[in-house]
Write an enzyme that holds these catalytic residues in place. Structure first.
Site, PDB file in Angstrom:
ATOM      1  CB  CYS A  79      31.334  39.578  45.399  1.00 26.24           C
ATOM      2  SG  CYS A  79      30.586  39.370  47.042  1.00 26.24           S
ATOM      3  CG  HIS A 127      33.382  42.749  47.800  1.00 18.77           C
ATOM      4  ND1 HIS A 127      32.447  42.512  46.817  1.00 18.77           N
ATOM      5  CD2 HIS A 127      34.542  43.026  47.149  1.00 18.77           C
ATOM      6  CE1 HIS A 127      33.022  42.652  45.619  1.00 18.77           C
ATOM      7  NE2 HIS A 127      34.290  42.969  45.797  1.00 18.77           N
ATOM      8  CG  ASN A 139      35.843  43.017  42.415  1.00 18.89           C
ATOM      9  OD1 ASN A 139      35.189  43.736  43.153  1.00 18.89           O
ATOM     10  ND2 ASN A 139      36.622  43.536  41.483  1.00 18.89           N
TER      11      ASN A 139
END
Length: 165
Positions: A79, A127, A139
Protein backbone atom coordinates in the site's frame (compact mmCIF):
# COMPACT_ATOMS: atom_id res chain seq x y z
CA UNK A 1 -0.16 -11.11 -19.44
CA UNK A 2 2.43 -8.69 -18.04
CA UNK A 3 3.60 -5.79 -20.17
CA UNK A 4 7.28 -5.44 -21.00
CA UNK A 5 9.17 -2.64 -19.19
CA UNK A 6 9.57 -0.65 -22.43
CA UNK A 7 5.85 -0.90 -23.07
CA UNK A 8 5.07 0.21 -19.49
CA UNK A 9 7.38 3.20 -19.95
CA UNK A 10 5.62 4.14 -23.17
CA UNK A 11 2.26 3.75 -21.41
CA UNK A 12 3.46 6.02 -18.59
CA UNK A 13 4.62 8.63 -21.09
CA UNK A 14 1.24 8.48 -22.83
CA UNK A 15 -0.57 8.90 -19.48
CA UNK A 16 1.58 11.95 -18.70
CA UNK A 17 0.99 13.41 -22.18
CA UNK A 18 -2.78 12.98 -22.01
CA UNK A 19 -2.89 14.25 -18.43
CA UNK A 20 -0.96 17.35 -19.47
CA UNK A 21 -3.57 17.90 -22.17
CA UNK A 22 -6.29 17.90 -19.50
CA UNK A 23 -7.66 14.43 -20.24
CA UNK A 24 -8.56 12.08 -17.41
CA UNK A 25 -8.06 8.43 -18.25
CA UNK A 26 -10.40 5.67 -17.19
CA UNK A 27 -8.62 2.31 -17.20
CA UNK A 28 -11.61 0.19 -18.18
CA UNK A 29 -9.59 -2.86 -19.24
CA UNK A 30 -7.80 -2.92 -15.90
CA UNK A 31 -11.07 -2.47 -14.02
CA UNK A 32 -12.66 -5.33 -15.93
CA UNK A 33 -9.72 -7.57 -14.97
CA UNK A 34 -10.33 -7.05 -11.24
CA UNK A 35 -13.72 -8.52 -10.26
CA UNK A 36 -14.36 -6.35 -7.21
CA UNK A 37 -14.01 -3.13 -9.19
CA UNK A 38 -17.28 -3.94 -10.97
CA UNK A 39 -19.04 -1.61 -8.52
CA UNK A 40 -17.12 1.35 -9.95
CA UNK A 41 -19.88 3.35 -11.58
CA UNK A 42 -18.20 6.60 -12.54
CA UNK A 43 -14.86 7.70 -13.95
CA UNK A 44 -12.45 9.18 -11.43
CA UNK A 45 -12.88 12.91 -10.87
CA UNK A 46 -10.16 15.32 -11.97
CA UNK A 47 -7.69 16.34 -9.27
CA UNK A 48 -7.38 19.96 -8.19
CA UNK A 49 -3.62 20.23 -8.83
CA UNK A 50 -1.34 18.94 -11.58
CA UNK A 51 0.82 17.01 -9.08
CA UNK A 52 -2.20 15.32 -7.53
CA UNK A 53 -3.45 14.38 -11.01
CA UNK A 54 -0.08 12.85 -11.91
CA UNK A 55 -0.17 10.79 -8.70
CA UNK A 56 -3.74 9.61 -9.40
CA UNK A 57 -2.97 8.73 -13.02
CA UNK A 58 0.24 6.94 -12.07
CA UNK A 59 -1.55 4.88 -9.42
CA UNK A 60 -4.38 4.02 -11.82
CA UNK A 61 -1.84 2.87 -14.41
CA UNK A 62 -0.80 0.17 -11.89
CA UNK A 63 -4.26 -1.45 -11.67
CA UNK A 64 -3.88 -5.21 -11.73
CA UNK A 65 -0.25 -5.24 -10.53
CA UNK A 66 0.22 -7.76 -7.71
CA UNK A 67 0.45 -6.89 -4.02
CA UNK A 68 3.85 -7.83 -2.63
CA UNK A 69 4.76 -6.85 0.93
CA UNK A 70 7.49 -4.15 1.01
CA UNK A 71 7.36 -3.66 -2.79
CA UNK A 72 7.42 -0.16 -4.28
CA UNK A 73 7.16 -0.87 -8.00
CA UNK A 74 7.43 -0.81 -10.81
CA UNK A 75 5.67 -4.19 -11.21
CA UNK A 76 4.39 -4.95 -7.70
CA UNK A 77 3.40 -2.89 -4.68
CA UNK A 78 2.31 -2.83 -1.08
CA UNK A 79 0.00 0.00 0.00
CA UNK A 80 2.60 2.59 0.97
CA UNK A 81 4.87 1.51 -1.88
CA UNK A 82 2.07 2.39 -4.34
CA UNK A 83 1.52 5.84 -2.84
CA UNK A 84 5.30 6.42 -2.71
CA UNK A 85 5.64 5.39 -6.38
CA UNK A 86 2.68 7.50 -7.55
CA UNK A 87 3.80 10.64 -5.75
CA UNK A 88 7.43 10.17 -6.83
CA UNK A 89 6.13 10.51 -10.42
CA UNK A 90 4.67 13.86 -9.33
CA UNK A 91 7.97 14.99 -7.82
CA UNK A 92 6.98 14.43 -4.18
CA UNK A 93 9.09 12.15 -1.99
CA UNK A 94 7.31 9.93 0.53
CA UNK A 95 8.68 7.37 2.99
CA UNK A 96 7.72 3.73 2.53
CA UNK A 97 5.47 3.64 5.61
CA UNK A 98 1.72 4.28 5.81
CA UNK A 99 2.06 5.39 9.44
CA UNK A 100 4.72 7.98 8.58
CA UNK A 101 2.87 9.11 5.45
CA UNK A 102 -0.15 9.82 7.69
CA UNK A 103 1.80 12.63 9.36
CA UNK A 104 2.76 14.42 6.14
CA UNK A 105 0.99 17.20 4.27
CA UNK A 106 -2.12 18.80 5.72
CA UNK A 107 -5.15 17.24 7.40
CA UNK A 108 -8.28 16.86 5.25
CA UNK A 109 -11.75 16.12 6.62
CA UNK A 110 -13.39 13.08 5.03
CA UNK A 111 -16.15 15.35 3.70
CA UNK A 112 -13.54 17.53 1.90
CA UNK A 113 -11.57 14.80 0.11
CA UNK A 114 -10.21 15.60 -3.35
CA UNK A 115 -8.55 13.29 -5.87
CA UNK A 116 -4.93 12.78 -4.92
CA UNK A 117 -5.50 12.93 -1.16
CA UNK A 118 -4.05 10.05 0.83
CA UNK A 119 -6.62 8.16 2.89
CA UNK A 120 -5.55 6.11 5.90
CA UNK A 121 -7.13 3.24 7.78
CA UNK A 122 -6.86 1.48 11.17
CA UNK A 123 -5.43 2.64 14.49
CA UNK A 124 -2.53 2.75 14.53
CA UNK A 125 -2.43 3.55 10.81
CA UNK A 126 -1.46 0.49 8.77
CA UNK A 127 -3.07 1.03 5.35
CA UNK A 128 -3.11 3.87 2.80
CA UNK A 129 -4.75 4.53 -0.56
CA UNK A 130 -5.03 7.44 -2.99
CA UNK A 131 -8.48 9.01 -3.17
CA UNK A 132 -9.71 9.28 -6.79
CA UNK A 133 -13.13 10.85 -6.26
CA UNK A 134 -16.68 9.51 -6.08
CA UNK A 135 -15.96 7.82 -2.73
CA UNK A 136 -13.26 5.61 -4.26
CA UNK A 137 -9.54 5.06 -3.83
CA UNK A 138 -6.84 3.14 -5.66
CA UNK A 139 -4.84 0.91 -3.33
CA UNK A 140 -2.77 -2.23 -2.95
CA UNK A 141 -4.88 -3.96 -0.32
CA UNK A 142 -3.35 -7.23 0.87
CA UNK A 143 -1.33 -10.34 0.05
CA UNK A 144 -2.94 -12.40 -2.71
CA UNK A 145 -4.61 -9.34 -4.18
CA UNK A 146 -3.76 -6.72 -6.81
CA UNK A 147 -3.77 -2.94 -7.09
CA UNK A 148 -7.45 -2.06 -7.42
CA UNK A 149 -10.16 0.51 -6.89
CA UNK A 150 -12.03 0.25 -3.60
CA UNK A 151 -14.90 2.25 -2.11
CA UNK A 152 -13.49 3.97 0.97
CA UNK A 153 -16.71 3.32 2.88
CA UNK A 154 -16.31 -0.42 2.37
CA UNK A 155 -13.02 -0.32 4.27
CA UNK A 156 -13.08 -0.84 8.03
CA UNK A 157 -11.65 1.72 10.43
CA UNK A 158 -11.22 4.91 8.39
CA UNK A 159 -8.62 6.95 10.28
CA UNK A 160 -7.66 10.19 8.53
CA UNK A 161 -6.68 11.84 5.24
CA UNK A 162 -3.81 14.09 4.19
CA UNK A 163 -3.29 16.40 1.20
CA UNK A 164 0.22 16.55 -0.24
CA UNK A 165 -0.26 18.61 -3.41
Amino acid sequence: MRTAPARRTARGALVALLTGAGLVLTPLAAQAAAPDTAAVAAAPAAASTAKAQIAVDTALAQLGDPYVWAAAGPNSFDCSGLTQYAYKAAGISLPHSSKTQSTMGTYVAKSDLKPGDLVFFYSPVSHVGIYIGNGQMVNAPTAGSVVKITNINSMPSYNTARRLA
